[in-house]
Design a protein around this motif. Structure first.
Motif, PDB file in Angstrom:
ATOM      1  N   PHE A  68      -0.300  35.255  43.237  1.00  0.00           N
ATOM      2  CA  PHE A  68      -0.164  36.553  42.572  1.00  0.00           C
ATOM      3  C   PHE A  68       0.547  36.414  41.228  1.00  0.00           C
ATOM      4  CE2 PHE A  68       2.303  40.259  41.443  1.00  0.00           C
ATOM      5  CZ  PHE A  68       1.342  41.262  41.473  1.00  0.00           C
ATOM      6  N   TYR A  69       1.722  35.775  41.219  1.00  0.00           N
ATOM      7  CA  TYR A  69       2.498  35.702  39.982  1.00  0.00           C
ATOM      8  C   TYR A  69       1.892  34.756  38.951  1.00  0.00           C
ATOM      9  CZ  TYR A  69       6.021  38.965  41.386  1.00  0.00           C
ATOM     10  OH  TYR A  69       6.654  40.126  41.742  1.00  0.00           O
ATOM     11  N   ASN A  70       1.308  33.651  39.368  1.00  0.00           N
ATOM     12  CA  ASN A  70       0.667  32.773  38.403  1.00  0.00           C
ATOM     13  C   ASN A  70      -0.523  33.457  37.738  1.00  0.00           C
ATOM     14  OD1 ASN A  70       1.760  29.847  38.151  1.00  0.00           O
ATOM     15  ND2 ASN A  70       2.030  30.391  40.293  1.00  0.00           N
ATOM     16  N   GLU A  71      -1.314  34.154  38.524  1.00  0.00           N
ATOM     17  CA  GLU A  71      -2.465  34.878  37.965  1.00  0.00           C
ATOM     18  C   GLU A  71      -2.020  36.034  37.071  1.00  0.00           C
ATOM     19  OE1 GLU A  71      -6.059  34.512  38.163  1.00  0.00           O
ATOM     20  OE2 GLU A  71      -5.256  32.512  38.572  1.00  0.00           O
ATOM     21  N   ARG A  72      -1.000  36.768  37.518  1.00  0.00           N
ATOM     22  CA  ARG A  72      -0.511  37.906  36.745  1.00  0.00           C
ATOM     23  C   ARG A  72      -0.008  37.462  35.370  1.00  0.00           C
ATOM     24  NH1 ARG A  72       0.939  43.094  38.036  1.00  0.00           N
ATOM     25  NH2 ARG A  72      -0.934  42.813  39.229  1.00  0.00           N
ATOM     26  N   TRP A  73       0.794  36.393  35.345  1.00  0.00           N
ATOM     27  CA  TRP A  73       1.328  35.913  34.071  1.00  0.00           C
ATOM     28  C   TRP A  73       0.245  35.274  33.211  1.00  0.00           C
ATOM     29  CZ3 TRP A  73       5.627  36.811  31.402  1.00  0.00           C
ATOM     30  CH2 TRP A  73       6.630  37.516  32.060  1.00  0.00           C
ATOM     31  N   LEU A  74      -0.745  34.651  33.821  1.00  0.00           N
ATOM     32  CA  LEU A  74      -1.863  34.085  33.054  1.00  0.00           C
ATOM     33  C   LEU A  74      -2.646  35.199  32.377  1.00  0.00           C
ATOM     34  CD1 LEU A  74      -3.455  31.583  32.185  1.00  0.00           C
ATOM     35  CD2 LEU A  74      -4.756  31.790  34.321  1.00  0.00           C
ATOM     36  N   GLN A  75      -2.883  36.298  33.082  1.00  0.00           N
ATOM     37  CA  GLN A  75      -3.561  37.448  32.478  1.00  0.00           C
ATOM     38  C   GLN A  75      -2.762  37.946  31.274  1.00  0.00           C
ATOM     39  OE1 GLN A  75      -3.705  40.083  35.835  1.00  0.00           O
ATOM     40  NE2 GLN A  75      -5.744  39.409  36.461  1.00  0.00           N
ATOM     41  N   ARG A  76      -1.470  38.068  31.454  1.00  0.00           N
ATOM     42  CA  ARG A  76      -0.603  38.542  30.370  1.00  0.00           C
ATOM     43  C   ARG A  76      -0.656  37.567  29.184  1.00  0.00           C
ATOM     44  NH1 ARG A  76       5.004  40.589  32.112  1.00  0.00           N
ATOM     45  NH2 ARG A  76       4.300  42.627  31.475  1.00  0.00           N
ATOM     46  N   PHE A  77      -0.595  36.264  29.474  1.00  0.00           N
ATOM     47  CA  PHE A  77      -0.636  35.247  28.412  1.00  0.00           C
ATOM     48  C   PHE A  77      -1.951  35.329  27.640  1.00  0.00           C
ATOM     49  CE2 PHE A  77      -1.310  30.847  26.868  1.00  0.00           C
ATOM     50  CZ  PHE A  77      -0.161  30.709  26.107  1.00  0.00           C
ATOM     51  N   ARG A  78      -3.025  35.626  28.332  1.00  0.00           N
ATOM     52  CA  ARG A  78      -4.347  35.734  27.690  1.00  0.00           C
ATOM     53  C   ARG A  78      -4.542  37.072  26.974  1.00  0.00           C
ATOM     54  NH1 ARG A  78      -8.023  33.193  32.573  1.00  0.00           N
ATOM     55  NH2 ARG A  78      -7.758  31.012  31.985  1.00  0.00           N
ATOM     56  N   GLY A  79      -3.548  37.942  27.055  1.00  0.00           N
ATOM     57  CA  GLY A  79      -3.622  39.229  26.369  1.00  0.00           C
ATOM     58  C   GLY A  79      -4.369  40.299  27.138  1.00  0.00           C
ATOM     59  N   GLN A  80      -4.619  40.060  28.411  1.00  0.00           N
ATOM     60  CA  GLN A  80      -5.318  41.043  29.223  1.00  0.00           C
ATOM     61  C   GLN A  80      -4.351  42.141  29.653  1.00  0.00           C
ATOM     62  OE1 GLN A  80      -6.792  38.509  32.330  1.00  0.00           O
ATOM     63  NE2 GLN A  80      -8.466  37.724  31.086  1.00  0.00           N
ATOM     64  N   LYS A  93       6.218  32.804  20.432  1.00  0.00           N
ATOM     65  CA  LYS A  93       6.067  34.243  20.187  1.00  0.00           C
ATOM     66  C   LYS A  93       6.711  35.040  21.304  1.00  0.00           C
ATOM     67  CE  LYS A  93       1.917  34.134  17.403  1.00  0.00           C
ATOM     68  NZ  LYS A  93       0.527  34.563  17.255  1.00  0.00           N
ATOM     69  N   ASN A  94       7.169  36.245  20.940  1.00  0.00           N
ATOM     70  CA  ASN A  94       7.708  37.168  21.943  1.00  0.00           C
ATOM     71  C   ASN A  94       6.594  37.637  22.869  1.00  0.00           C
ATOM     72  OD1 ASN A  94      10.403  37.169  21.202  1.00  0.00           O
ATOM     73  ND2 ASN A  94      10.125  38.801  19.702  1.00  0.00           N
ATOM     74  N   ILE A  95       6.947  37.891  24.106  1.00  0.00           N
ATOM     75  CA  ILE A  95       5.985  38.397  25.087  1.00  0.00           C
ATOM     76  C   ILE A  95       5.792  39.882  24.818  1.00  0.00           C
ATOM     77  CG2 ILE A  95       5.523  38.758  27.537  1.00  0.00           C
ATOM     78  CD1 ILE A  95       7.441  36.356  28.058  1.00  0.00           C
ATOM     79  N   PRO A  96       4.566  40.292  24.504  1.00  0.00           N
ATOM     80  CA  PRO A  96       4.341  41.709  24.207  1.00  0.00           C
ATOM     81  C   PRO A  96       4.522  42.591  25.443  1.00  0.00           C
ATOM     82  CG  PRO A  96       2.279  40.461  24.097  1.00  0.00           C
ATOM     83  CD  PRO A  96       3.374  39.487  24.393  1.00  0.00           C
ATOM     84  N   GLU A  97       5.054  43.771  25.191  1.00  0.00           N
ATOM     85  CA  GLU A  97       5.253  44.789  26.224  1.00  0.00           C
ATOM     86  C   GLU A  97       6.063  44.283  27.415  1.00  0.00           C
ATOM     87  OE1 GLU A  97       1.739  47.070  27.151  1.00  0.00           O
ATOM     88  OE2 GLU A  97       0.877  46.575  25.206  1.00  0.00           O
TER      89      GLU A  97
END
Length: 166
Positions: free
Chosen positions: A56-68, A120-124
């Protein structure tokens, strides 16, 4: 060592490279569905639940990293330790493969990223943080739970690795 090299090293050690601790590939090697769903007591998590949490957390952070955009949030952290319903060899193997593939996707994403992107800063994000720091913490989170998996295997007697000297 660049931050990119640092994160790639941490991801490799968590996924499939022996280092100071055994990687996920060794922690799950030869584990049956029955062993993966075993709990030392009712208040503990099983290896399958921990794998679900890590996925769950690896996928969630990967989505965030990809800008999803992430719209669904867990009710609680505890809710990410989901039980496999009717644990079978098939769904246990699928979960273990999904988790490995998630770490592989992280390795690919970081391999393709620029060094600048990691600074870079993590958006949102609710507090100021840069990507390489968050990813270092994600790897530490993975390492922590991989250690739990190995400890559970030792408790149940399914951890038999000859070169295990730690």
């Amino acid at each position: 060592m660049s931050k990119k090299e640092f994160i790639l090293d941490q991801l490799a050690v968590c996924r499939n490279t022996d280092s100071w601790f055994k990687p996920l590939s060794k922690a799950l090697e030869g584990l049956t569905a029955e062993q993966a769903s075993w709990k030392p007591n009712k208040d503990s998590h099983s290896i399958a639940q921990i794998a679900s949490h890590l996925f769950f957390y690896n996928e969630r952070w990967l989505q965030r990293f990809r800008g999803q955009i992430i719209n669904d949030y867990p009710e609680t952290n505890a809710s990410t330790f989901t039980e496999l319903n009717n644990v079978t060899e098939e769904n246990w193997i699928a979960l273990a493969q999904h988790l490995d593939q998630s770490l592989e996707k992280w390795q690919q994403a970081i391999g393709q990223a620029t060094e600048e992107a990691l600074h870079k800063n993590i958006p949102e994000f609710p507090e100021e943080a840069v990507w390489w720091e968050a990813l270092s913490n994600l790897c530490t989170h993975n390492a922590y739970h991989i250690g739990q998996m190995i400890y559970i295997r030792k408790m149940q007697g399914s951890w038999i690795i000859a070169e295990d000297w730690y």
